[in-house]
Enzyme design. Structure first.
Site, PDB file in Angstrom:
ATOM      1  N   ASP A  34      -1.540  -1.172   5.938  1.00 48.16           N
ATOM      2  CA  ASP A  34      -1.807  -0.709   7.302  1.00 48.16           C
ATOM      3  C   ASP A  34      -3.260  -0.342   7.555  1.00 48.16           C
ATOM      4  OD1 ASP A  34      -1.923   1.680   5.809  1.00 48.16           O
ATOM      5  OD2 ASP A  34      -1.350   2.848   7.562  1.00 48.16           O
ATOM      6  N   THR A  68      -0.186   4.806   1.437  1.00 47.87           N
ATOM      7  CA  THR A  68      -0.368   5.647   2.622  1.00 47.87           C
ATOM      8  C   THR A  68      -0.166   4.839   3.894  1.00 47.87           C
ATOM      9  OG1 THR A  68      -1.939   6.995   1.411  1.00 47.87           O
ATOM     10  CG2 THR A  68      -1.935   7.219   3.800  1.00 47.87           C
ATOM     11  N   ASP A 107       0.860  -1.176   0.000  1.00 49.32           N
ATOM     12  CA  ASP A 107       0.000   0.000   0.000  1.00 49.32           C
ATOM     13  C   ASP A 107       0.898   1.228   0.000  1.00 49.32           C
ATOM     14  OD1 ASP A 107      -2.406   1.474   0.227  1.00 49.32           O
ATOM     15  OD2 ASP A 107      -2.128   1.630   2.382  1.00 49.32           O
TER      16      ASP A 107
END
Length: 841
Positions: free
Chosen positions: A729, A532, A530
């Site tokens: 996350d 961000t 990912d």
């Protein structure tokens, strides 16, 4: 009659007075209102519907009233007598017991006795919300984590591999039952095995102090007594599994454990009760037979430890789904004819109008029909910046409303909502992992029948060709073969390396959930990440403030002072940037937040506007071509850029970015050098994603990804034969983390991501993936070494135990020496595993 109602919306004594006055203005009642607790006690001559009170309070302000039902210590409504025909307050004692069919609705005040309803609504007597009798819990089915085709209605053992069956769906009562049961048995096994081991090893203690207390024969009876709880309680399940493996002919590690430990125990019992049956070669100087209660109990205890470690991992598999379920609200505010009514989330129907108050979770998927909002959608998008929503914009279940109230229409309910789909995706991905047959079981599949065959052959060869007493020699040598072949070290080979490796990883900020993660991580060839919060910091920060006219610090002071009144994360980033530069904030007048555009206000004697192009058009600000070209250049780099206008003239802009973590570049460079493809999947826009991918030289990237897009991309890569690791996350990453061969969660992310992953990086740092890869390689190499040690003594010892050296040298391997050799293999495995403690990550 007297009823107690709960009032919401009161914040001060003025509110309390207003609510009390409003209620007392209704004919036929007398009301007393308190602020702490926020309740109204109303006495009426005859029943008045709750809707009448709500209409009056809604006209007076943003207040709501609901029937206040007693709640017991367990959060279950207290059964109360009907008070509708009484003139006293509620009596919460001697409640009538009324049986209500599951799924039916009834009045918790039992106004109409045992009368029930098929649909939700209000009691026609007291006006209270009807309560649904809980539906019976759905029957739980169990499956084998290694053989998903096995499905049973009850907990038990897999008929193929002997492993504990685990619930197919998470349940609150069953998820820790296996682990707790094994832990209890483990404590008992250790408590009784330790003294047996000390007694058996007492000969190695100088002076043998135990023999001064009692003779060896008496100590042997003590060992026998101590071994009974271990064999017949703590480890009895291993013998049951061994029996099942034999009758079904699915030979596995439990077959070896059952045969080896069982024969050692029976041999010891036989030697204890009938010592004269054995020749002198197998007796001590005191005339007692060498017994193997310590070998039996130590084997079983160590194998039990391995089972306990596996159960610990299985008990956490439903954690991600539980965390996701916590996001779903349980109540919603239904708007009917302008009146608010709190209902259960299960009672929402398509087309219902729902009011979402500040700070509330959005109950279902739908769109805004009245009002506007700023909604935190990070649990779905993974992006930290709340999204401005206006009329007809879509809203998603489980996301969190900001500081404004709005009305929405329900469009997707129940299993149709995006949150429910994510829950289902995590569940499906967790259950669709390819079963990995443990190496020990694969070896045991061939090793067991070979060892048993050698043991049986040994007995018959000695019985036919051996010297007298031939049958005794045959029996003893057959036992020696089984004991030296008992997989004590085999059971330790993987758990010991895993335990030491996991401990080493934890010291370096790499948390490993189970051995499977370490094994697969060693073969990973694609890393999906990912953006961000994984590659980047996950929080917006100001990169620069540009001015084409004013002093930049003066311009920063204006916009920071303006933003101090805004709760928007971008605004807070500007304020923090100013504070870091020790720029003082000044007073602002006429502050206004324009949804989806920006903010305006008067700073000093100047009208300042900060926002996007739409805001500039609204305030009719002029923008110089040179300034606009510079701003567009920044936007092409994928950054968030806001115009700054002073007195209707654009004088600069502020650039905000989510900074790339300092360790991301080196980590990705090292992974690429190892031949691992690094692909970024992000929900962010194309420009931002491209800028990050180019800066880090990623293999490729895909922007604008929804949770299902990430999941499908991983499935596509796996279909091509790739071994995929996924690093993320956010909650939106949970399905992909579960589907990936190895899920890697940032420790700085959400609990759901961490629960869905097999590896967690405490520091939220991609460098941790490099460490995990190195650790995985070292642990797998160590496990293979351990397996060599586990079999080395067996391969050498089995022929000797069978008596192949007897015709030439007259050597026999007694069961005691066989047990000692078995112990050496265990010591070798443990010593080799401990070498991992010195590994440098």
């Amino acid at each position: 009659m007297t009823h107690t109602y709960k009032i919401t919306g009161m914040s001060c004594n003025g509110c309390r007075t207003k609510v009390e006055k409003t209620l007392n203005a209704i004919d036929g009642l007398e009301a007393t209102v308190t602020l702490e607790p926020p309740i109204a006690t109303i006495t009426m001559e005859q029943h008045i519907a709750t809707t009448v009170f709500q209409e009056a309070l809604s006209a007076a302000g943003n207040y709501s009233i609901t029937m206040d039902m007693g709640v017991g210590n367990e959060g279950v409504p207290i059964e109360v007598k009907s008070c509708c025909n009484a003139t006293t307050k509620h009596n919460h004692t001697n409640a009538p017991v009324v049986k209500v069919a599951a799924g039916k609705y009834y009045c918790p005040m039992f106004c109409e006795g045992d009368k029930v309803y098929d649909k939700a609504g209000d009691c026609p007597v007291c006006g209270m919300d009807l309560v649904q009798q809980p539906l019976p819990q759905q029957a739980v089915q169990y499956t084998c984590p290694m053989h998903p085709e096995i499905i049973e209605n009850e907990a038990g053992d897999c008929p193929i591999c002997g492993m504990d069956l685990v619930p197919m769906e998470p349940t609150a009562t069953s998820e820790n039952k296996t682990y707790d049961d094994l832990m209890r048995k483990m404590k008992i096994a250790i408590a009784f095995t330790l003294p047996i081991f000390i007694i058996a090893m007492s000969d190695m203690i100088p002076g043998n102090p135990l023999m001064k207390i009692m003779d060896m024969q008496t100590w042997n009876w003590v060992q026998f007594g101590l071994s009974i709880p271990v064999v017949f309680y703590a480890a009895w399940m291993f013998f049951v599994r061994a029996y099942k493996s034999v009758i079904t002919w699915n030979l596995n590690m439990f077959t070896l454990i059952g045969i080896g430990a069982g024969v050692a125990f029976l041999f010891s019992v036989f030697g204890l009760f009938f010592p004269d049956f054995f020749p002198s070669e197998f007796k001590t100087e005191a005339g007692t037979v060498h017994l193997y209660f310590e070998a039996t109990t130590v084997i079983l205890t160590l194998v039990l430890l391995g089972q306990l470690l596996e159960a610990r991992a299985h008990s956490r598999t439903s954690g991600a789904i539980k965390e996701l379920m916590k996001l779903a609200p349980t109540k919603a505010t239904l708007v009917v004819d302008g009146i608010d009514k709190v209902i259960s989330i299960q009672d929402i129907k398509r087309g219902d109008l729902l009011r979402v108050k500040p700070g509330d979770k959005i109950p279902v998927d739908g769109k805004i029909t009245k009002g506007e909002a700023t909604i935190d959608e990070s649990m779905i998008s993974g992006e930290p910046i709340p999204v401005d929503k206006i009329l007809d914009d879509a809203v998603i279940s489980g996301t969190i409303n900001g500081t404004k109230s709005f009305v929405m229409v329900a469009e997707k309910i129940g299993s149709e909502t995006l949150l429910s789909q994510i829950v289902q995706m995590v569940t499906d991905a967790s259950r669709s992992r390819a079963p990995i047959q443990k190496l020990a079981d694969r070896i045991a599949k061939y090793f067991v029948p070979i060892v048993v065959g050698v043991s049986v052959t040994t007995f018959f060869v000695w019985a036919v060709f051996g010297p007298d007493p031939a049958l005794v020699y045959g029996f003893i040598n057959a036992i020696a073969v089984l004991i030296i072949a008992c997989p004590c070290a085999l059971g330790l080979a993987t758990p010991m390396s895993v335990m030491v490796g996991v401990g080493k990883g934890a010291q370096s900020g790499v948390l490993i959930k189970n051995a499977e993660a370490l094994e697969i991580m060693n073969t990973v060839d694609v890393l999906i990440t990912d953006k961000t919060g994984t590659i980047t910091e996950g929080k917006p920060s100001v990169e620069k403030v540009y001015s084409n006219a004013n002093n930049e610090d003066e311009l920063l002071q204006m916009i920071a002072s303006l933003n101090q009144y805004s709760e928007h994360p971008l605004a807070q980033a500007v304020v923090q940037f100013a504070k870091a530069k020790t720029i003082a904030l000044i007073e602002v007048n006429d502050f206004d937040s324009v949804t989806g555009m920006g903010v305006t206000g008067t700073v000093g004697d100047k009208k300042v506007s900060l926002g996007n192009k739409k805001l500039m058009d609204q305030v009719q600000a002029t923008i110089a071509p040179d300034l606009e070209s510079k701003l567009i250049a920044e936007q092409k780099l994928g950054k968030t850029v806001s115009y700054i206008a002073v007195d209707a003239v654009a004088v600069g802009f502020v650039t905000i970015k989510d900074a790339i973590k300092g360790t991301s570049a080196n980590a990705i460079k090292e992974l690429l050098a190892q031949g691992i493809e690094v692909i970024m999947l992000t929900g962010d826009n194309e420009n931002t994603a491209k800028a990050v991918a180019n800066e880090l030289h990623l293999t490729s990237f895909i922007a604008g990804c929804l949770p299902q897009d990430k999941l499908n991309e991983i499935k596509r890569l796996q279909a091509e034969g790739k071994i995929v690791a996924m690093a993320g996350d956010g909650i939106n990453d949970a399905p992909a983390l579960a589907q990936a061969n190895v899920g890697i969660a940032m420790g700085t992310g959400t609990d759901v991501a961490i629960e869905s992953a097999k590896i967690t990086l405490v520091k939220g740092d991609l460098q941790g993936i490099v460490k995990a890869k190195k650790l995985s390689h070292a642990v797998m190499k160590n496990i293979h070494q351990n397996l060599f040690f586990a079999f080395f003594y067996n391969v050498i010892g089995i022929p000797v135990a069978a008596g192949v050296l007897f015709p030439v040298f007259g050597w026999l391997l007694s069961p005691m020496i066989a047990a000692l050799a078995m112990s050496f293999s265990s010591v070798s495995v443990i010593a080799n595993a401990l070498r991992l403690r010195g590994l440098k990550l």
